[in-house]
Scaffold this motif. Structure first.
Motif, PDB file in Angstrom:
ATOM      1  N   PHE A  28       0.822  -1.206   0.000  1.00 11.35           N
ATOM      2  CA  PHE A  28       0.000   0.000   0.000  1.00 11.35           C
ATOM      3  C   PHE A  28       0.857   1.258   0.000  1.00 11.35           C
ATOM      4  O   PHE A  28       0.481   2.267  -0.589  1.00 11.35           O
ATOM      5  N   LEU A  29       2.003   1.198   0.654  1.00 10.64           N
ATOM      6  CA  LEU A  29       2.897   2.352   0.659  1.00 10.64           C
ATOM      7  C   LEU A  29       3.463   2.594  -0.732  1.00 10.64           C
ATOM      8  O   LEU A  29       3.535   3.722  -1.195  1.00 10.64           O
ATOM      9  N   LYS A  30       3.811   1.517  -1.417  1.00  7.60           N
ATOM     10  CA  LYS A  30       4.410   1.630  -2.751  1.00  7.60           C
ATOM     11  C   LYS A  30       3.378   1.985  -3.817  1.00  7.60           C
ATOM     12  O   LYS A  30       3.615   2.838  -4.670  1.00  7.60           O
ATOM     13  N   ARG A  31       2.223   1.328  -3.790  1.00  8.53           N
ATOM     14  CA  ARG A  31       1.254   1.464  -4.878  1.00  8.53           C
ATOM     15  C   ARG A  31      -0.040   2.172  -4.493  1.00  8.53           C
ATOM     16  O   ARG A  31      -0.876   2.439  -5.351  1.00  8.53           O
ATOM     17  N   GLY A  32      -0.237   2.430  -3.217  1.00  7.33           N
ATOM     18  CA  GLY A  32      -1.495   2.997  -2.758  1.00  7.33           C
ATOM     19  C   GLY A  32      -2.531   1.902  -2.563  1.00  7.33           C
ATOM     20  O   GLY A  32      -2.391   0.794  -3.086  1.00  7.33           O
ATOM     21  N   TYR A  33      -3.565   2.216  -1.810  1.00  8.27           N
ATOM     22  CA  TYR A  33      -4.599   1.226  -1.527  1.00  8.27           C
ATOM     23  C   TYR A  33      -5.326   0.787  -2.793  1.00  8.27           C
ATOM     24  O   TYR A  33      -5.525  -0.411  -3.019  1.00  8.27           O
ATOM     25  N   GLU A 115      -3.808   7.236   0.767  1.00  7.35           N
ATOM     26  CA  GLU A 115      -5.186   6.757   0.639  1.00  7.35           C
ATOM     27  C   GLU A 115      -6.011   7.824  -0.075  1.00  7.35           C
ATOM     28  O   GLU A 115      -6.039   8.978   0.349  1.00  7.35           O
ATOM     29  N   GLU A 116      -6.628   7.459  -1.160  1.00  2.45           N
ATOM     30  CA  GLU A 116      -7.384   8.403  -1.984  1.00  2.45           C
ATOM     31  C   GLU A 116      -8.402   9.176  -1.152  1.00  2.45           C
ATOM     32  O   GLU A 116      -9.278   8.587  -0.541  1.00  2.45           O
ATOM     33  N   GLU A 117      -8.223  10.501  -1.137  1.00  2.00           N
ATOM     34  CA  GLU A 117      -9.091  11.428  -0.422  1.00  2.00           C
ATOM     35  C   GLU A 117      -9.225  11.094   1.064  1.00  2.00           C
ATOM     36  O   GLU A 117     -10.179  11.522   1.701  1.00  2.00           O
ATOM     37  N   GLY A 118      -8.289  10.345   1.606  1.00  2.00           N
ATOM     38  CA  GLY A 118      -8.302  10.083   3.037  1.00  2.00           C
ATOM     39  C   GLY A 118      -9.244   8.978   3.458  1.00  2.00           C
ATOM     40  O   GLY A 118      -9.010   8.320   4.455  1.00  2.00           O
ATOM     41  N   GLY A 119     -10.311   8.782   2.750  1.00  4.04           N
ATOM     42  CA  GLY A 119     -11.239   7.690   3.023  1.00  4.04           C
ATOM     43  C   GLY A 119     -11.743   7.630   4.455  1.00  4.04           C
ATOM     44  O   GLY A 119     -11.927   8.644   5.119  1.00  4.04           O
ATOM     45  N   ALA A 120     -11.951   6.426   4.906  1.00  7.43           N
ATOM     46  CA  ALA A 120     -12.514   6.190   6.234  1.00  7.43           C
ATOM     47  C   ALA A 120     -11.582   6.666   7.339  1.00  7.43           C
ATOM     48  O   ALA A 120     -12.035   7.170   8.375  1.00  7.43           O
ATOM     49  N   PHE A 121     -10.277   6.527   7.141  1.00 10.77           N
ATOM     50  CA  PHE A 121      -9.308   6.978   8.137  1.00 10.77           C
ATOM     51  C   PHE A 121      -9.461   8.478   8.384  1.00 10.77           C
ATOM     52  O   PHE A 121      -9.566   8.929   9.515  1.00 10.77           O
ATOM     53  N   LYS A 122      -9.491   9.228   7.315  1.00 12.93           N
ATOM     54  CA  LYS A 122      -9.628  10.684   7.423  1.00 12.93           C
ATOM     55  C   LYS A 122     -10.951  11.044   8.090  1.00 12.93           C
ATOM     56  O   LYS A 122     -11.005  11.924   8.949  1.00 12.93           O
ATOM     57  N   GLU A 123     -12.024  10.370   7.713  1.00 11.42           N
ATOM     58  CA  GLU A 123     -13.339  10.655   8.286  1.00 11.42           C
ATOM     59  C   GLU A 123     -13.348  10.415   9.800  1.00 11.42           C
ATOM     60  O   GLU A 123     -13.928  11.198  10.557  1.00 11.42           O
TER      61      GLU A 123
END
Length: 191
Positions: A28-33, A115-123
């Motif tokens: 995930f760090l290399k390619r994103g979620y 993580e694209e647009e922060g997703g659930a983590f950001k929320e």
């Protein structure tokens, strides 16, 4: 850990779970979620792709398990009473928590900012920050959500911009927390 599989008892191994988590962090760090691939994760963990599902419900659950410790630590910093103390002791305790955050979760921070647009983590971070603003600063709920969203965006931006400079990230995160949760007042420990 034990799991029933067609009547036979199988044991889930913590070492296998850890290998899956470590492989997923790297992927995930290399390619994103979004572009992370469970086959590559399984290959790196030296297991079959289907075996991942014995430990995690799906790819989203795997990401959540990776980011949960980081979320809990950020939440603890935001919720800590030391954040509200306007004394050198309170500032020092806050600084210790933030240093732990920066030093102990570099991969997780990298994943969170990818993580694209922060997703659930950001929320979840927005909700935590908004709750603190409402509770301790008697902030209007609508305004607290807007302020919490800008706090979270700024926090993720600091993670992104200063990944290679943990001391600067630490200073900026401390200033950010004081700005949002202590009326902008701070005790400067860097003089």
């Amino acid at each position: 850990m034990q799991e029933m599989d067609g009547g036979a008892m199988q044991y889930l191994k913590d070492s296998v779970r850890r290998k899956i988590l470590d492989s997923a962090k790297a992927e995930f760090l290399k390619r994103g979620y979004q572009h992370g691939n469970l086959r590559r994760i399984a290959e790196e963990a030296d297991i079959t792709p289907g075996n991942i599902y014995r430990y995690f419900t799906n790819k989203e659950d795997l990401l959540r398990q990776i980011l949960e410790p980081l979320y809990q630590e950020i939440r603890a910093v935001i919720e800590a009473e030391a954040v509200m103390e306007k004394t050198p002791y309170g500032a020092e305790r806050t600084l210790i928590r933030i240093r732990s955050l920066v030093e102990n979760f570099p991969m997780e921070m990298g994943i969170a900012i990818r993580e694209e647009e922060g997703g659930a983590f950001k929320e979840r971070l927005v909700e935590t920050a908004a709750s603190r603003l409402i509770r301790d600063m008697q902030c209007d709920p609508g305004l607290s959500r807007l302020l919490a969203a800008t706090f979270t965006d700024a926090l993720l931006l600091i993670f992104r911009e200063y990944q290679g400079d943990p001391d600067r990230a630490l200073r900026y995160i401390q200033k950010l927390i004081y700005f949002y949760f202590r009326d902008g007042s701070e005790v400067d420990l860097y003089n």
